[in-house]
Design a protein around this motif. Structure first.
Motif, PDB file in Angstrom:
ATOM      1  N   THR A 109      36.975  34.320  37.864  1.00  0.00           N
ATOM      2  CA  THR A 109      37.280  35.601  38.578  1.00  0.00           C
ATOM      3  C   THR A 109      38.608  35.975  38.322  1.00  0.00           C
ATOM      4  O   THR A 109      39.489  35.091  38.021  1.00  0.00           O
ATOM      5  CB  THR A 109      37.090  35.265  40.256  1.00  0.00           C
TER       6      THR A 109
ATOM      7  N   GLN B 220      41.731  37.554  40.852  1.00  0.00           N
ATOM      8  CA  GLN B 220      41.925  37.951  42.261  1.00  0.00           C
ATOM      9  C   GLN B 220      43.282  38.378  42.310  1.00  0.00           C
ATOM     10  O   GLN B 220      44.179  37.817  41.814  1.00  0.00           O
ATOM     11  CB  GLN B 220      41.720  36.832  43.121  1.00  0.00           C
TER      12      GLN B 220
ATOM     13  N   VAL C   8      38.972  39.566  45.287  1.00  0.00           N
ATOM     14  CA  VAL C   8      38.498  39.253  43.779  1.00  0.00           C
ATOM     15  C   VAL C   8      38.077  40.738  43.503  1.00  0.00           C
ATOM     16  O   VAL C   8      37.384  41.586  44.100  1.00  0.00           O
ATOM     17  CB  VAL C   8      36.982  38.539  43.973  1.00  0.00           C
TER      18      VAL C   8
END
Length: 238
Positions: free
Chosen positions: A156, A158, A169
């Motif tokens: 991810t 973020q 996210v």
């Protein structure tokens, strides 16, 4: 061609626009300064007890931050060779560094799954940001100096509101995120991934916009032609 004699792991490099000298973090636990004009060593900064894995210049070009597998961060004053300030707190390897645009704050990330934000003028006690679900590999300040973006082994990217210690996210890759950077507009982040793609993400997600897109682009009602073509036996020939 001059060969650099030190063994360099992961090639952590940083170049000062002010001094014109590159820095290399090395496997011999040192930071080496190289004069690009003479192609010779201009000095060695020592103090870390393990590999130096990441380097970052301050916006002014006077200070150099180094992160190490010894779990510490050092800030070196290049006008006072050998003089460094030690910042301890990460219980695992330091993987990434980023200076805030004003040079007041330094963000670090680690294999301990956290981000720490250090006040280099005031208190030495860092703000600890947690929420990534795996090792945090890199971090970068937004141009406004109020937000950070991080990449993690959880695939991810973020964005964090530093004052609120709150993250969101903004994107997920199919494989590990290998690099990231803010666009100059401060509203978008570009990420590169081991999945072979580079993607541009908005710095926040608008639920209303997502709902509107879902309704107009996905869940529209079938027309009579759609029913005849896709649902009735024989397709459009019936």
């Amino acid at each position: 061609m001059t060969t650099i004699p030190a063994r360099v792991r992961r090639h952590p490099r940083s170049f000062s626009r002010v001094t014109g000298c590159p820095r290399l973090g090395c496997k011999d636990n040192s930071v080496r300064v190289w004069d690009i004009h003479t192609r010779s060593s201009a000095g060695v900064l020592r103090g870390h007890a393990d590999w130096v894995s990441v380097l970052a210049w301050s916006p002014s070009g006077r200070y150099l931050a180094s992160g190490s597998d010894d779990r510490t961060v050092r800030v070196w004053d290049v006008e006072q060779p050998g003089d460094s300030t030690i910042h301890s707190g990460h219980p695992n390897y330091v993987d990434g560094l980023s200076w805030a645009p004003d040079g007041h704050w330094l963000a670090t990330c680690s294999a301990d799954w956290t981000i720490r934000v250090w006040d280099l003028i005031g208190t030495d006690r860092p703000l600890v940001i947690s929420g990534d679900e795996k090792r945090v590999r890199a971090v970068a300040w937004a141009p406004d100096g109020q937000r950070l973006v991080s990449r993690s082994d959880d695939r991810t990217a973020q964005v964090w509101e530093v004052d609120r210690n709150q993250g969101e996210v903004i994107g997920v890759h199919r494989d590990g995120v290998t690099s990231l950077a803010w666009l100059p507009d401060g509203r978008h982040v570009v990420t590169g991934s081991a999945d072979g793609t580079a993607r541009v993400w908005a710095d926040s997600i608008d639920p209303d916009e997502l709902t509107t897109r879902a309704r107009t682009r996905v869940f529209r009602a079938l027309t009579d032609d759609d029913r005849r073509t896709h649902l009735l036996p024989g397709g459009g020939n019936s």
